[in-house]
Design a protein around this motif. Structure first.
Motif, PDB file in Angstrom:
ATOM      1  N   LEU A 110      25.286  86.195 -56.263  1.00 32.67           N
ATOM      2  CA  LEU A 110      25.505  85.167 -57.274  1.00 32.67           C
ATOM      3  C   LEU A 110      24.472  84.057 -57.104  1.00 32.67           C
ATOM      4  N   THR A 111      23.636  83.880 -58.113  1.00 32.76           N
ATOM      5  CA  THR A 111      22.707  82.758 -58.117  1.00 32.76           C
ATOM      6  C   THR A 111      23.443  81.554 -58.681  1.00 32.76           C
ATOM      7  N   ILE A 112      23.746  80.605 -57.810  1.00 34.54           N
ATOM      8  CA  ILE A 112      24.556  79.457 -58.212  1.00 34.54           C
ATOM      9  C   ILE A 112      23.716  78.200 -58.433  1.00 34.54           C
ATOM     10  N   ALA A 113      22.409  78.294 -58.205  1.00 39.97           N
ATOM     11  CA  ALA A 113      21.543  77.133 -58.441  1.00 39.97           C
ATOM     12  C   ALA A 113      20.105  77.604 -58.584  1.00 39.97           C
ATOM     13  N   HIS A 114      19.350  76.901 -59.379  1.00 37.18           N
ATOM     14  CA  HIS A 114      17.899  77.080 -59.374  1.00 37.18           C
ATOM     15  C   HIS A 114      17.219  75.776 -59.758  1.00 37.18           C
ATOM     16  N   ALA A 122      22.945  74.272 -61.677  1.00 36.91           N
ATOM     17  CA  ALA A 122      23.857  74.421 -60.543  1.00 36.91           C
ATOM     18  C   ALA A 122      25.238  74.755 -61.074  1.00 36.91           C
ATOM     19  N   ALA A 123      25.841  75.808 -60.527  1.00 35.61           N
ATOM     20  CA  ALA A 123      27.190  76.215 -60.900  1.00 35.61           C
ATOM     21  C   ALA A 123      28.187  75.638 -59.911  1.00 35.61           C
ATOM     22  N   GLU A 124      29.392  75.386 -60.392  1.00 35.75           N
ATOM     23  CA  GLU A 124      30.465  74.889 -59.536  1.00 35.75           C
ATOM     24  C   GLU A 124      31.373  76.046 -59.131  1.00 35.75           C
ATOM     25  N   PRO A 125      31.706  76.147 -57.846  1.00 29.46           N
ATOM     26  CA  PRO A 125      32.503  77.306 -57.385  1.00 29.46           C
ATOM     27  C   PRO A 125      33.879  77.393 -58.008  1.00 29.46           C
ATOM     28  N   HIS A 126      34.422  76.283 -58.529  1.00 28.02           N
ATOM     29  CA  HIS A 126      35.765  76.322 -59.103  1.00 28.02           C
ATOM     30  C   HIS A 126      35.782  76.782 -60.556  1.00 28.02           C
ATOM     31  N   TRP A 127      34.616  76.949 -61.188  1.00 26.71           N
ATOM     32  CA  TRP A 127      34.603  77.389 -62.578  1.00 26.71           C
ATOM     33  C   TRP A 127      35.270  78.761 -62.689  1.00 26.71           C
ATOM     34  N   LEU A 185      33.675  86.430 -61.648  1.00 26.57           N
ATOM     35  CA  LEU A 185      32.539  87.251 -61.250  1.00 26.57           C
ATOM     36  C   LEU A 185      32.584  87.543 -59.752  1.00 26.57           C
ATOM     37  N   SER A 186      32.909  86.549 -58.946  1.00 24.19           N
ATOM     38  CA  SER A 186      32.985  86.743 -57.497  1.00 24.19           C
ATOM     39  C   SER A 186      34.015  87.806 -57.142  1.00 24.19           C
ATOM     40  N   GLY A 187      35.164  87.736 -57.801  1.00 24.29           N
ATOM     41  CA  GLY A 187      36.221  88.688 -57.506  1.00 24.29           C
ATOM     42  C   GLY A 187      35.839  90.111 -57.850  1.00 24.29           C
ATOM     43  N   GLY A 239      26.300  72.677 -72.396  1.00 21.66           N
ATOM     44  CA  GLY A 239      27.697  72.456 -72.085  1.00 21.66           C
ATOM     45  C   GLY A 239      28.506  73.705 -71.826  1.00 21.66           C
ATOM     46  N   ILE A 240      27.830  74.829 -71.552  1.00 20.09           N
ATOM     47  CA  ILE A 240      28.511  76.102 -71.320  1.00 20.09           C
ATOM     48  C   ILE A 240      28.413  76.442 -69.833  1.00 20.09           C
ATOM     49  N   PRO A 241      29.522  76.453 -69.095  1.00 27.48           N
ATOM     50  CA  PRO A 241      29.469  76.850 -67.676  1.00 27.48           C
ATOM     51  C   PRO A 241      28.922  78.272 -67.547  1.00 27.48           C
ATOM     52  N   CYS A 242      28.064  78.494 -66.577  1.00 27.06           N
ATOM     53  CA  CYS A 242      27.446  79.809 -66.457  1.00 27.06           C
ATOM     54  C   CYS A 242      27.069  80.083 -65.010  1.00 27.06           C
ATOM     55  N   VAL A 243      26.744  81.336 -64.754  1.00 30.23           N
ATOM     56  CA  VAL A 243      26.273  81.759 -63.446  1.00 30.23           C
ATOM     57  C   VAL A 243      25.266  82.876 -63.669  1.00 30.23           C
ATOM     58  N   VAL A 244      24.330  83.043 -62.738  1.00 27.86           N
ATOM     59  CA  VAL A 244      23.259  84.032 -62.860  1.00 27.86           C
ATOM     60  C   VAL A 244      23.557  85.188 -61.911  1.00 27.86           C
ATOM     61  N   PHE A 245      23.394  86.413 -62.403  1.00 31.08           N
ATOM     62  CA  PHE A 245      23.731  87.593 -61.609  1.00 31.08           C
ATOM     63  C   PHE A 245      22.921  88.770 -62.140  1.00 31.08           C
ATOM     64  N   GLY A 246      22.525  89.685 -61.254  1.00 35.80           N
ATOM     65  CA  GLY A 246      21.762  90.826 -61.725  1.00 35.80           C
ATOM     66  C   GLY A 246      21.578  91.891 -60.672  1.00 35.80           C
ATOM     67  N   ALA A 247      20.841  92.918 -61.039  1.00 37.99           N
ATOM     68  CA  ALA A 247      20.687  94.121 -60.229  1.00 37.99           C
ATOM     69  C   ALA A 247      19.706  93.911 -59.079  1.00 37.99           C
ATOM     70  N   ASP A 248      19.533  94.967 -58.303  1.00 34.06           N
ATOM     71  CA  ASP A 248      18.628  94.979 -57.164  1.00 34.06           C
ATOM     72  C   ASP A 248      17.370  95.750 -57.541  1.00 34.06           C
TER      73      ASP A 248
END
Length: 388
Positions: free
Chosen positions: A173-177, A302-307, A313-315, A343-352
């Motif tokens: 999970l990319t939670i910040a850039h 930056a994403a907030e862990p409580h979103w 996604l983590s689960g 204003g849309i909460p988001c997180v970055v995720f992808g393949a290897d």
């Protein structure tokens, strides 16, 4: 090229997408652009029963939006991936082969990020086929590799309660850039014959003062407390040009500056920081004259862990991978910065995979299938299944 629109294996879809040239024409003049791959994705989404809109404010640069409406009692989720790739001039071999070897799919865009497109398509179709309470909004956008006109255009017409931005992340999970801002600094001097430099004002000499001042700023940035995943901000000169000939004092020198920003730092704040730096040079060096112009600026993410979207996604990443998913920060920028700014909460995720912008690029097939499974579960949980 065979158009197997009924295909639902994300790896097979990835191979087909890699075989479509979608090099960004803002990076490579006269390149193919997004139109052919956008048409393929449009047709695939239509076959899966999505309502499809093609946005093309800039001619030849389409973005595709596929919508599956839920019952209206759940949350809406946007899935964002980009259609364009960087160039192929130095690519080793056929950049559009889509070859499958040793568990990997090869070709330009395989990991950045046609693997993401394939996983989005399959996951959105599978999840929505089961019936959902909330809307699924698939946004496949133009121009992420240059100016992000696609995501900007999508955000003018579509909203969601949260978003998943699919970029290569090795199933972490990319939670910040970082964010970035580019500036043009023009230094104005006075031309004179090189034999009498005292009669002129040397803009190139003043550029040396700028470089020294920027080095002081760089040291300040490195001395500040580091961000937990991103480290420190950065400043550098990426281009410099000045002078007319060997015998003339330079009347003008232009520098292009790049400032990489951390969450909490705005384009306005870093511009004020630079302007104060050069104003101080103007005070201590009376003949120093500058004009600072902001060219492009994108805020950090930056994403907030409580979103809820981060928790969902983590689960599902843990469910599919059999272990908790790691979190990370990235030094580069993605369209998540624009989506969060809207204003849309988001997180970055992808393949290897490996070879982003390099001479050989590949995506790990097993990770692409895992990505599709994780996205499917996340969509279903976030949007909510239809209550029977």
């Amino acid at each position: 090229m065979t158009r197997l629109l009924s295909e639902t294996d994300p790896v097979a879809i990835l191979q087909q997408l890699v075989r479509i040239d979608s090099v960004n024409p803002d990076l490579v003049p006269d390149a193919a652009g997004e139109a052919p791959i956008a048409a393929w994705c449009r047709d695939w989404l239509l076959e899966q029963g999505f309502d499809v809109t093609v946005l093309e404010q800039t001619a030849g640069r389409p973005s595709v939006v596929g919508l599956k409406r839920g019952t209206g009692i759940g949350r809406s989720l946007m899935l964002n991936g980009h259609l364009d790739t960087v160039g192929v001039a130095t690519y080793a071999g056929d950049p559009f082969s889509g070859d499958f070897r040793d568990g990997r799919v090869y070709g330009r865009g395989a990991i950045d990020t046609k693997s993401g497109l394939a996983a989005i398509l399959v996951a959105a179709a599978r999840a929505s086929a089961q019936g959902l309470a909330g809307d699924v909004i698939v946004t496949l956008v133009a121009d992420e590799e240059f100016g992000s006109i696609g995501t900007e255009e999508v955000l003018r017409s579509f909203r969601a309660d949260a978003a998943l931005v699919i970029e290569p992340s090795s199933l972490e999970l990319t939670i910040a850039h970082r964010g970035f801002a580019w500036f043009e600094l023009e230094l104005t001097g006075l031309a004179a014959h090189g034999s009498q430099p005292e009669l002129g004002v040397d803009a190139i000499w003043h550029a040396g003062l700028v470089l020294r001042a920027l080095d002081g700023l760089r040291q300040q940035l490195n001395a500040a407390p580091a961000h937990a995943t991103l480290g420190h901000g950065a400043v550098r000169v990426s281009q410099i040009a000045g002078g007319d000939d060997a015998a003339t004092v330079a009347a003008r020198c232009v520098l292009t500056l790049e400032r990489r920003m951390l969450p909490g730092q705005s384009p306005e704040s870093v511009e004020a920081e630079l302007r104060a730096l050069f104003t101080e040079l103007e005070r201590t060096e009376p003949q120093f004259q500058f004009t600072l112009t902001r060219l492009v600026a994108r805020a950090a993410f930056a994403a907030e862990p409580h979103w809820p979207i981060v928790r969902a996604l983590s689960g599902h990443a843990e469910r599919v991978l059999g272990r908790p998913a790691a979190t990370r920060g990235e030094p580069f920028w993605t369209d998540a910065g624009l989506i969060l700014e809207a204003g849309i909460p988001c997180v970055v995720f992808g393949a290897d995979g490996d070879g982003l912008h390099a001479d050989t690029e590949w995506a790990d097939a097993q990770s692409v299938r895992a990505l599709a499974d994780i996205l499917e579960g996340t969509i279903t949980e976030f949007c909510g299944p239809t209550v029977g």
